[in-house]
Scaffold this motif. Structure first.
Motif, PDB file in Angstrom:
ATOM      1  N   TYR A  32       0.829  -1.197   0.000  1.00 38.77           N
ATOM      2  CA  TYR A  32       0.000   0.000   0.000  1.00 38.77           C
ATOM      3  C   TYR A  32       0.867   1.251   0.000  1.00 38.77           C
ATOM      4  O   TYR A  32       1.846   1.342   0.742  1.00 38.77           O
ATOM      5  CB  TYR A  32      -0.879  -0.036   1.256  1.00 38.77           C
ATOM      6  N   GLY A  33       0.533   2.203  -0.838  1.00 37.27           N
ATOM      7  CA  GLY A  33       1.248   3.476  -0.887  1.00 37.27           C
ATOM      8  C   GLY A  33       0.779   4.261  -2.099  1.00 37.27           C
ATOM      9  O   GLY A  33       0.051   3.742  -2.953  1.00 37.27           O
ATOM     10  N   ILE A  34       1.189   5.503  -2.213  1.00 40.17           N
ATOM     11  CA  ILE A  34       0.828   6.311  -3.379  1.00 40.17           C
ATOM     12  C   ILE A  34       1.606   5.808  -4.585  1.00 40.17           C
ATOM     13  O   ILE A  34       2.833   5.748  -4.553  1.00 40.17           O
ATOM     14  CB  ILE A  34       1.097   7.801  -3.115  1.00 40.17           C
ATOM     15  N   MET A  35       0.893   5.435  -5.640  1.00 40.51           N
ATOM     16  CA  MET A  35       1.515   4.800  -6.800  1.00 40.51           C
ATOM     17  C   MET A  35       1.132   5.477  -8.109  1.00 40.51           C
ATOM     18  O   MET A  35       1.386   4.940  -9.184  1.00 40.51           O
ATOM     19  CB  MET A  35       1.135   3.311  -6.842  1.00 40.51           C
ATOM     20  N   TYR A  78      -5.735  10.120  -2.186  1.00 41.12           N
ATOM     21  CA  TYR A  78      -5.335  11.268  -2.981  1.00 41.12           C
ATOM     22  C   TYR A  78      -5.364  12.539  -2.135  1.00 41.12           C
ATOM     23  O   TYR A  78      -6.400  12.929  -1.614  1.00 41.12           O
ATOM     24  CB  TYR A  78      -6.272  11.409  -4.193  1.00 41.12           C
ATOM     25  N   GLY A  79      -4.205  13.141  -2.016  1.00 39.41           N
ATOM     26  CA  GLY A  79      -4.103  14.386  -1.292  1.00 39.41           C
ATOM     27  C   GLY A  79      -2.746  15.005  -1.538  1.00 39.41           C
ATOM     28  O   GLY A  79      -1.972  14.545  -2.373  1.00 39.41           O
ATOM     29  N   ALA A  80      -2.467  16.064  -0.813  1.00 39.86           N
ATOM     30  CA  ALA A  80      -1.197  16.771  -0.932  1.00 39.86           C
ATOM     31  C   ALA A  80      -0.911  17.411   0.413  1.00 39.86           C
ATOM     32  O   ALA A  80      -1.703  17.309   1.356  1.00 39.86           O
ATOM     33  CB  ALA A  80      -1.283  17.823  -2.034  1.00 39.86           C
ATOM     34  N   SER A  81       0.236  18.088   0.520  1.00 41.14           N
ATOM     35  CA  SER A  81       0.529  18.803   1.754  1.00 41.14           C
ATOM     36  C   SER A  81      -0.542  19.838   2.049  1.00 41.14           C
ATOM     37  O   SER A  81      -0.786  20.181   3.203  1.00 41.14           O
ATOM     38  CB  SER A  81       1.903  19.484   1.651  1.00 41.14           C
ATOM     39  N   GLU A  82      -1.215  20.322   0.998  1.00 40.91           N
ATOM     40  CA  GLU A  82      -2.266  21.321   1.176  1.00 40.91           C
ATOM     41  C   GLU A  82      -3.518  20.747   1.829  1.00 40.91           C
ATOM     42  O   GLU A  82      -4.294  21.477   2.449  1.00 40.91           O
ATOM     43  CB  GLU A  82      -2.656  21.929  -0.177  1.00 40.91           C
ATOM     44  N   GLY A  83      -3.755  19.461   1.662  1.00 41.77           N
ATOM     45  CA  GLY A  83      -4.945  18.844   2.235  1.00 41.77           C
ATOM     46  C   GLY A  83      -5.375  17.634   1.433  1.00 41.77           C
ATOM     47  O   GLY A  83      -4.847  17.343   0.362  1.00 41.77           O
ATOM     48  N   TRP A  84      -6.368  16.912   1.965  1.00 42.95           N
ATOM     49  CA  TRP A  84      -6.856  15.688   1.342  1.00 42.95           C
ATOM     50  C   TRP A  84      -8.000  15.962   0.381  1.00 42.95           C
ATOM     51  O   TRP A  84      -8.721  16.943   0.525  1.00 42.95           O
ATOM     52  CB  TRP A  84      -7.318  14.693   2.405  1.00 42.95           C
ATOM     53  N   VAL A  85      -8.153  15.059  -0.594  1.00 38.09           N
ATOM     54  CA  VAL A  85      -9.224  15.175  -1.580  1.00 38.09           C
ATOM     55  C   VAL A  85     -10.145  13.958  -1.532  1.00 38.09           C
ATOM     56  O   VAL A  85     -11.357  14.094  -1.382  1.00 38.09           O
ATOM     57  CB  VAL A  85      -8.652  15.354  -3.003  1.00 38.09           C
ATOM     58  N   GLY A  86      -9.593  12.753  -1.679  1.00 36.99           N
ATOM     59  CA  GLY A  86     -10.461  11.587  -1.767  1.00 36.99           C
ATOM     60  C   GLY A  86      -9.813  10.301  -1.313  1.00 36.99           C
ATOM     61  O   GLY A  86      -8.595  10.214  -1.135  1.00 36.99           O
ATOM     62  N   SER A  87     -10.655   9.286  -1.135  1.00 32.69           N
ATOM     63  CA  SER A  87     -10.225   7.957  -0.709  1.00 32.69           C
ATOM     64  C   SER A  87     -10.337   6.958  -1.852  1.00 32.69           C
ATOM     65  O   SER A  87     -11.217   7.074  -2.719  1.00 32.69           O
ATOM     66  CB  SER A  87     -11.096   7.457   0.452  1.00 32.69           C
ATOM     67  N   ASN A  88      -9.478   5.960  -1.810  1.00 30.94           N
ATOM     68  CA  ASN A  88      -9.569   4.835  -2.736  1.00 30.94           C
ATOM     69  C   ASN A  88     -10.599   3.849  -2.173  1.00 30.94           C
ATOM     70  O   ASN A  88     -10.303   3.097  -1.252  1.00 30.94           O
ATOM     71  CB  ASN A  88      -8.204   4.172  -2.882  1.00 30.94           C
ATOM     72  N   VAL A  89     -11.808   3.886  -2.719  1.00 26.13           N
ATOM     73  CA  VAL A  89     -12.866   3.002  -2.237  1.00 26.13           C
ATOM     74  C   VAL A  89     -13.093   1.828  -3.191  1.00 26.13           C
ATOM     75  O   VAL A  89     -14.029   1.050  -3.016  1.00 26.13           O
ATOM     76  CB  VAL A  89     -14.187   3.783  -2.011  1.00 26.13           C
ATOM     77  N   ASN A  90     -12.211   1.702  -4.186  1.00 20.39           N
ATOM     78  CA  ASN A  90     -12.250   0.562  -5.119  1.00 20.39           C
ATOM     79  C   ASN A  90     -10.891  -0.128  -5.091  1.00 20.39           C
ATOM     80  O   ASN A  90     -10.123  -0.074  -6.052  1.00 20.39           O
ATOM     81  CB  ASN A  90     -12.574   1.031  -6.538  1.00 20.39           C
ATOM     82  N   PRO A  91     -10.533  -0.768  -3.972  1.00 19.71           N
ATOM     83  CA  PRO A  91      -9.168  -1.248  -3.773  1.00 19.71           C
ATOM     84  C   PRO A  91      -8.729  -2.372  -4.695  1.00 19.71           C
ATOM     85  O   PRO A  91      -7.540  -2.683  -4.753  1.00 19.71           O
ATOM     86  CB  PRO A  91      -9.168  -1.715  -2.313  1.00 19.71           C
ATOM     87  N   THR A  92      -9.649  -2.982  -5.415  1.00 18.71           N
ATOM     88  CA  THR A  92      -9.248  -4.071  -6.315  1.00 18.71           C
ATOM     89  C   THR A  92      -8.701  -3.543  -7.641  1.00 18.71           C
ATOM     90  O   THR A  92      -8.134  -4.318  -8.425  1.00 18.71           O
ATOM     91  CB  THR A  92     -10.437  -5.014  -6.597  1.00 18.71           C
ATOM     92  N   LEU A  93      -8.871  -2.250  -7.918  1.00 22.29           N
ATOM     93  CA  LEU A  93      -8.353  -1.696  -9.167  1.00 22.29           C
ATOM     94  C   LEU A  93      -6.830  -1.601  -9.107  1.00 22.29           C
ATOM     95  O   LEU A  93      -6.260  -1.218  -8.086  1.00 22.29           O
ATOM     96  CB  LEU A  93      -8.929  -0.304  -9.418  1.00 22.29           C
ATOM     97  N   PRO A  94      -6.124  -1.912 -10.202  1.00 19.85           N
ATOM     98  CA  PRO A  94      -4.665  -1.737 -10.210  1.00 19.85           C
ATOM     99  C   PRO A  94      -4.323  -0.252 -10.154  1.00 19.85           C
ATOM    100  O   PRO A  94      -5.148   0.603 -10.500  1.00 19.85           O
ATOM    101  CB  PRO A  94      -4.248  -2.363 -11.550  1.00 19.85           C
ATOM    102  N   PRO A  95      -3.108   0.085  -9.718  1.00 23.09           N
ATOM    103  CA  PRO A  95      -2.743   1.500  -9.565  1.00 23.09           C
ATOM    104  C   PRO A  95      -2.958   2.338 -10.825  1.00 23.09           C
ATOM    105  O   PRO A  95      -3.321   3.515 -10.732  1.00 23.09           O
ATOM    106  CB  PRO A  95      -1.262   1.433  -9.192  1.00 23.09           C
ATOM    107  N   GLU A  96      -2.740   1.745 -11.996  1.00 19.76           N
ATOM    108  CA  GLU A  96      -2.895   2.511 -13.233  1.00 19.76           C
ATOM    109  C   GLU A  96      -4.341   2.914 -13.493  1.00 19.76           C
ATOM    110  O   GLU A  96      -4.608   3.825 -14.278  1.00 19.76           O
ATOM    111  CB  GLU A  96      -2.387   1.694 -14.431  1.00 19.76           C
ATOM    112  N   GLU A  97      -5.300   2.239 -12.840  1.00 21.93           N
ATOM    113  CA  GLU A  97      -6.723   2.524 -13.063  1.00 21.93           C
ATOM    114  C   GLU A  97      -7.415   3.066 -11.819  1.00 21.93           C
ATOM    115  O   GLU A  97      -8.625   3.272 -11.827  1.00 21.93           O
ATOM    116  CB  GLU A  97      -7.439   1.241 -13.509  1.00 21.93           C
ATOM    117  N   VAL A  98      -6.665   3.310 -10.760  1.00 20.26           N
ATOM    118  CA  VAL A  98      -7.266   3.666  -9.478  1.00 20.26           C
ATOM    119  C   VAL A  98      -8.058   4.975  -9.573  1.00 20.26           C
ATOM    120  O   VAL A  98      -7.702   5.881 -10.318  1.00 20.26           O
ATOM    121  CB  VAL A  98      -6.192   3.775  -8.383  1.00 20.26           C
TER     122      VAL A  98
END
Length: 611
Positions: A324-327, A352-372
């Motif tokens: 698990y990690g940002i990919m 998905y987020g940045a130092s500025e703040g968070w945007v969203g969660s990965n709620v489809n964990p079965t998707l590969p990183p290229e399609e997340v």
């Protein structure tokens, strides 16, 4: 409509003390939910995302109504979205930099937020070339916990984990105080020094194998060694492997290739290696290190039997369910090597987020990183999206060049599937209509909140005159050229780029560090040509044809060069958890250019457009 809170029926509550020095400032009651309850809460929030967004904006503006920034634009305590958008302009970091600097210098007035600021986050500095200061407060901590719990709940539904530990490659950074006495450190350090955050992480069963002394150790190399050692000591308990970025995961297991015999010796004899010289780390790790010849022999045999270290993670951590990690974005180039280490284990991209703040969660964990995709949480910030369109003739599917026509920003629920946008965020930490600089595509909706697919950073990487190529264009060019190395069993370890204007005309320079020196000159010359031809931006192609841009140059670097680049950024106070290889090096970044140029071993100019 009030923002829904988690159900309190079958949950348990924990009371936290927020402490400054020896003084208890306040007590914070925090509700701990089960995964099912967290998912139910998320479903409730996203069913009426539009109304939740309006309520979130109202709360942000009420909380910060007395801030100097909002009053400068005559918002006059109004909290509706129409007034907000008509009064407050879109901004970028340079527009608010002077406000943040005042806070750092000790201005105690309500400059950007409605509450005094006690800590600042420092961005990695690898995107823009220098670190940015941003506000960090309790609300950002709360949104982080909510994001992490949400993604965990969905992950745990697909990949249930038991009562175990996580092998986490997490590193603190230097904690410094600004002239005004404000703590300034990385966002990761701000989180991991928080007792509230650590309790929340325990609740979702992600206890780190390593003690805090390892996470906050002053020497990254010693901390990494001990992360590996602690992970092996608790190898049967590890449920998943995590680091904020894919780069640090690859770096960790590349290090394992080099130190595995030393790690086995430590475990066999129960004595920590002499390379660990930091007293706090030695003491903490020695408490959990005991002689275990059986475990040492098992690790030794498994490592010896691996073929090119393929599948090392499931081999040594047999109960791990995923990695698990940002990919996404600048981390995509490391996926090939990470998959090699992961074997059959799934790779899962973090939120998905940045130092500025968070945007969203990965709620489809079965998707590969290229399609997340990332489902936006509508109660953590107020979001707008700037529609981006390319003019006719520039709609090439494999180019991400930035000839975009912008339209007026639209709200969270007004975006359209299949279209691309730039993200704008207003949050509880003093950012108002702040352009993140990220380009996203709307992949679909979860209830009424959009699911975003990260495309790229909008900032330019390479440009000499009318040519415009982004980080994504560079990545695509490197991936295409790297295919030519496959037959020689050579890989690109890492890469960056430069615009060289020392000659006329100027030209692109691509730096490669390779896994071995076995690539032939013929193949490397072909790689230079491939790189040149894969940049399909119309401005670049036209300029190359008429020779107003010179031939692309491929410079091959000594092994370990990008390690030196990383060490340079760490010496400036950064944390390896946040490190991202800069994909473009400006001429003003003299130290990194010196590191790159002194390590060049070969240089090849493209002949793709003739000499």
């Amino acid at each position: 409509m009030e923002i829904p809170m988690p159900s309190s029926s079958p949950t348990r509550e924990i009371l936290f003390n927020t402490i400054a020095g020896d003084k208890v400032l306040k007590q914070v009651r925090m509700t701990i939910c089960s995964s099912d309850e967290i998912i139910d809460e998320f479903e409730l929030l996203t069913r009426n995302a539009g109304r939740v967004q309006q309520d979130t904006l109202r709360k942000i503006l009420e909380l910060n109504a007395d801030s100097e920034y909002l009053n400068r634009f005559n918002l006059e305590r109004r909290t509706d979205s129409k007034s907000f958008k008509s009064c407050i302009p879109l901004c970028v970091h340079s527009d608010i930099e002077s406000y943040i600097q005042r806070i750092a210098d000790g201005d105690n007035s309500l400059v950007l937020s409605g509450k005094p600021i006690t800590s600042l986050s420092v961005s990695s500095g690898t995107t823009q070339g220098k670190p940015k200061l941003l506000l960090f407060n309790d609300e950002l901590l709360d949104s982080t916990i909510q994001i992490f719990r949400t993604s965990y709940a969905f992950r745990n539904r697909e990949y249930p984990i038991g009562n175990g530990k996580a092998l986490q490659f997490v590193y603190g950074s230097k904690q410094v105080f600004t002239q005004g006495g404000i703590l300034a450190t990385t966002a990761t350090t701000n989180l991991y020094r928080s007792s509230r955050f650590k309790e929340a992480m325990k609740d979702i069963m992600s206890q780190c194998c390593s003690p805090d002394e390892v996470i906050f150790g002053p020497d990254f190399h010693q901390s990494l060694y001990c992360h590996l050692l602690c992970g092996l000591i608790y190898s049967d308990e590890v449920q998943f492997v995590f680091s904020p970025f894919a780069h640090s995961l690859v770096h960790a297991f590349h290090t394992l290739e080099e130190v595995w015999e030393d790690l086995c010796a430590d475990i066999r004899h129960g004595v920590l290696s002499k390379r660990i010289t930091t007293p706090s780390i030695r003491q903490a790790v020695s408490k959990i290190l005991r002689p275990n010849p059986e475990l040492a022999s098992s690790i030794y045999n498994k490592c010896q039997n691996l073929s090119s270290w393929y599948g090392v993670i499931p081999a040594l951590w047999p109960n791990a369910k995923y990695i698990y990690g940002i990919m996404t974005g600048s981390m995509e180039p490391y996926l090939k090597k990470l998959r090699h280490y992961a074997g059959h284990l799934p790779l899962m991209s973090a939120d998905y987020g940045a130092s500025e703040g968070w945007v969203g969660s990965n709620v489809n964990p079965t998707l590969p990183p290229e399609e997340v995709t990332y489902a936006v949480l509508p109660n953590i910030a107020y979001f707008e999206f700037i529609p981006l369109e390319k003019p006719k003739g520039e709609e090439m599917e494999n180019s991400s060049s930035i000839h975009y026509i912008e339209s007026e920003p639209v709200g969270l629920t007004e975006v359209e599937v299949g279209k691309i946008y730039e993200v704008v965020i207003t949050n509880f930490a003093g950012l108002y209509r702040y352009r993140l600089g990220d380009i996203v595509k709307i992949a679909g909706f979860h209830n009424s909140t959009p699911e975003l697919q990260f495309i790229c950073r909008r900032s330019l990487v390479l440009s000499i005159n009318i040519d415009k190529n982004t980080e994504k264009d560079l990545q695509l060019a490197v991936e295409e050229a790297e295919k030519l190395l496959a037959e020689e069993k050579v890989e690109v370890v890492d890469f960056t780029s430069l615009v060289d204007r020392s000659s006329d005309p100027g030209h692109y320079v691509i730096f490669w560090e390779l896994s071995s020196g076995n690539a032939s000159e013929e193949v490397l010359s072909s790689c230079a040509n491939s790189l040149d031809l894969t940049f399909v931006d119309a401005g670049y192609v036209g300029s190359r044809k008429i020779k107003t841009i010179g031939a692309l140059e491929l410079r091959v670097l000594r092994k370990g060069t990008f390690g030196q680049v990383m060490n340079h950024y760490l010496s400036l106070g950064g944390a390896v958890s946040q490190f991202k290889t800069p994909r473009f090096v400006s001429q003003s970044n003299s130290k990194v250019l010196q590191i790159l140029n002194r390590n060049v071993t070969q240089s090849y100019f493209s002949t793709a457009y003739g000499i």
